[in-house]
Design a protein around this motif. Sequence first.
Motif, mmCIF file in Angstrom:
data_model
loop_
_atom_site.group_PDB
_atom_site.id
_atom_site.type_symbol
_atom_site.label_atom_id
_atom_site.label_comp_id
_atom_site.label_asym_id
_atom_site.label_seq_id
_atom_site.Cartn_x
_atom_site.Cartn_y
_atom_site.Cartn_z
ATOM 1 N N ILE A 29 -64.054 12.226 -101.948
ATOM 2 C CA ILE A 29 -63.019 13.276 -101.859
ATOM 3 C C ILE A 29 -63.176 14.065 -100.561
ATOM 4 C CG2 ILE A 29 -62.180 15.426 -102.898
ATOM 5 C CD1 ILE A 29 -62.909 14.212 -105.649
ATOM 6 N N LYS A 30 -64.422 14.366 -100.192
ATOM 7 C CA LYS A 30 -64.682 15.088 -98.937
ATOM 8 C C LYS A 30 -64.188 14.283 -97.741
ATOM 9 C CE LYS A 30 -68.431 17.201 -96.246
ATOM 10 N NZ LYS A 30 -69.913 17.419 -96.173
ATOM 11 N N GLU A 31 -64.412 12.973 -97.764
ATOM 12 C CA GLU A 31 -63.963 12.114 -96.664
ATOM 13 C C GLU A 31 -62.437 12.093 -96.570
ATOM 14 O OE1 GLU A 31 -65.038 10.707 -93.449
ATOM 15 O OE2 GLU A 31 -66.712 10.404 -94.849
ATOM 16 N N ILE A 32 -61.783 12.075 -97.711
ATOM 17 C CA ILE A 32 -60.315 12.117 -97.711
ATOM 18 C C ILE A 32 -59.820 13.419 -97.087
ATOM 19 C CG2 ILE A 32 -58.258 12.264 -99.193
ATOM 20 C CD1 ILE A 32 -59.707 10.345 -101.142
ATOM 21 N N LYS A 33 -60.423 14.516 -97.495
ATOM 22 C CA LYS A 33 -59.998 15.828 -96.968
ATOM 23 C C LYS A 33 -60.282 15.968 -95.469
ATOM 24 C CE LYS A 33 -60.213 18.365 -101.330
ATOM 25 N NZ LYS A 33 -60.859 19.439 -102.120
ATOM 26 N N ASN A 34 -61.304 15.260 -94.997
ATOM 27 C CA ASN A 34 -61.639 15.311 -93.569
ATOM 28 C C ASN A 34 -60.668 14.493 -92.712
ATOM 29 O OD1 ASN A 34 -63.847 16.950 -93.954
ATOM 30 N ND2 ASN A 34 -65.343 15.281 -93.967
ATOM 31 N N ASN A 35 -59.972 13.528 -93.328
ATOM 32 C CA ASN A 35 -59.160 12.589 -92.551
ATOM 33 C C ASN A 35 -57.670 12.601 -92.883
ATOM 34 O OD1 ASN A 35 -61.097 10.742 -90.850
ATOM 35 N ND2 ASN A 35 -62.127 11.058 -92.826
ATOM 36 N N PHE A 36 -57.290 13.321 -93.924
ATOM 37 C CA PHE A 36 -55.887 13.347 -94.341
ATOM 38 C C PHE A 36 -55.448 14.787 -94.594
ATOM 39 C CE2 PHE A 36 -57.559 9.227 -95.426
ATOM 40 C CZ PHE A 36 -56.528 8.332 -95.160
ATOM 41 N N SER A 37 -54.144 15.001 -94.510
ATOM 42 C CA SER A 37 -53.575 16.296 -94.877
ATOM 43 C C SER A 37 -53.386 16.319 -96.390
ATOM 44 C CB SER A 37 -52.231 16.488 -94.169
ATOM 45 O OG SER A 37 -51.572 17.639 -94.642
ATOM 46 N N VAL A 38 -54.086 17.199 -97.075
ATOM 47 C CA VAL A 38 -54.097 17.215 -98.542
ATOM 48 C C VAL A 38 -53.287 18.396 -99.073
ATOM 49 C CG1 VAL A 38 -55.578 17.457 -100.578
ATOM 50 C CG2 VAL A 38 -56.312 16.019 -98.675
ATOM 51 N N ASN A 39 -52.383 18.100 -100.008
ATOM 52 C CA ASN A 39 -51.551 19.125 -100.633
ATOM 53 C C ASN A 39 -52.423 20.119 -101.404
ATOM 54 O OD1 ASN A 39 -49.761 20.333 -102.766
ATOM 55 N ND2 ASN A 39 -48.227 19.072 -101.745
ATOM 56 N N SER A 40 -52.073 21.379 -101.331
ATOM 57 C CA SER A 40 -52.872 22.410 -102.024
ATOM 58 C C SER A 40 -52.799 22.266 -103.545
ATOM 59 C CB SER A 40 -52.390 23.805 -101.622
ATOM 60 O OG SER A 40 -51.019 23.980 -101.961
ATOM 61 N N ASN A 41 -51.733 21.626 -104.026
ATOM 62 C CA ASN A 41 -51.556 21.428 -105.473
ATOM 63 C C ASN A 41 -51.853 19.990 -105.875
ATOM 64 O OD1 ASN A 41 -50.885 22.368 -108.053
ATOM 65 N ND2 ASN A 41 -48.769 21.644 -107.870
ATOM 66 N N ILE A 42 -52.829 19.383 -105.202
ATOM 67 C CA ILE A 42 -53.116 17.963 -105.388
ATOM 68 C C ILE A 42 -53.594 17.650 -106.809
ATOM 69 C CG2 ILE A 42 -55.516 18.156 -104.579
ATOM 70 C CD1 ILE A 42 -55.078 15.390 -103.213
ATOM 71 N N GLU A 43 -53.164 16.496 -107.333
ATOM 72 C CA GLU A 43 -53.663 15.965 -108.605
ATOM 73 C C GLU A 43 -54.744 14.934 -108.272
ATOM 74 O OE1 GLU A 43 -51.014 14.140 -111.947
ATOM 75 O OE2 GLU A 43 -51.828 12.439 -110.811
ATOM 76 N N ILE A 44 -55.949 15.121 -108.822
ATOM 77 C CA ILE A 44 -57.045 14.169 -108.594
ATOM 78 C C ILE A 44 -57.536 13.675 -109.958
ATOM 79 C CG2 ILE A 44 -59.250 13.713 -107.469
ATOM 80 C CD1 ILE A 44 -58.810 16.076 -105.663
ATOM 81 N N THR A 45 -57.320 12.389 -110.204
ATOM 82 C CA THR A 45 -57.633 11.783 -111.504
ATOM 83 C C THR A 45 -58.832 10.861 -111.404
ATOM 84 O OG1 THR A 45 -55.262 11.780 -112.078
ATOM 85 C CG2 THR A 45 -56.697 10.333 -113.370
#
Length: 373
Positions: free
Chosen positions: A74-90
């Motif tokens: 998840i940290k790697e995703i946030k470091n490389n992509f623009s992540v929505n503040s209301n993201i759903e993570i399943t």
Amino acid sequence: MSGIYIHIPFCKKKCHYCDFYITLNKNNVSKLIEAIKFELILRKNFLNKNSIETIYFGGGTPSMISPNYIGNIIKEIKNNFSVNSNIEITIEANPDDISLDNLLKWKKYGINRISLGVQTLNDNLLNFINRSHNKKTAIASIKKISEHYDNFSIDLIYGIPGNRYDKLKNDIKEIIKFNPPHISAYNLTIEKKTVFYNWLKNNIIKKEKEREIIKQFNLLKNILEKEEYIQYETSSFCKKGYESKHNSGYWKRKKYLGIGPSAHSFDGKYRSWNISDNNKYISALNKRIIPNTEEKLSKKMKINEIIMIGIRTKWGIDNKQLITQLKYDILKNQKNTIDKLINDKLIYINRTKIKATKKGSILLDYIAEKLLV
């Protein structure tokens, strides 16, 4: 808006109906996680800087690896992509992996939705399909999740040989006591390269009769509708506001990136899929190579995807989408077929959308076959 799917291929045992790419060998977990993180870096431009609104950890059994690995991805995703503040993570989870420690760590790392693979509450059937938990564990895990997560889903399977109507009814009644916001109920399909397929070929088991499967499907629908669940896709039921954003993205043909062995991706024009082999996947990433195969979608393929997916959902087949994106007017081009399906009370037209009736909802494959180009 786009989604990211992470395939974690490790399992404790392989279910007799499973044809997904999984492995029971956990020797290279850390190497695979590093390869997954590196693939995310290499493919950070795949979604054209679209905001990420969903992340989905599937498998396999992602709940059986350390939560720290999940957090690192998840940290790697946030470091490389623009992540929505209301993201759903399943995260998909098995009941025997549900502990207070895992629940709290997943939440700490950003997991806000759990998809729990219960399948059935009958111990004999759980043993028959080769699941790693029993009824007692399943019930305890649902209770723990409901105490710590507002958003979670329970997976059930109907049409299992030997799973009679009354057994399924008892399962549903017991599960809805916990008021899960979402329930996915899948008809058992027997795929090649599974234990059940071999058993079927060797007359060890027999498929459930279609009449019984329809009866079980209608039972599910009727009970869940009375409990105010919305059927927004043929296998998916939810309380208001609790649709799976990630799966809805698939059905609405939003772009998504699949990371990990055997994971699939879609960018609107191409579909691609990674190699289904952990060692070859890791070896390729070590050489900065993305080990995938790509297929360009023809106009016909895109039309048929919209038809096949649309008819399964509450949104239906959107003729406006077909005209705008593909210059194909299904209401005009398929008028005779559509008129016959309407006369047979299998579909109806709602403005520009073709939707299945209650009668048609058990004949979706037939309807799609008639409408395909």
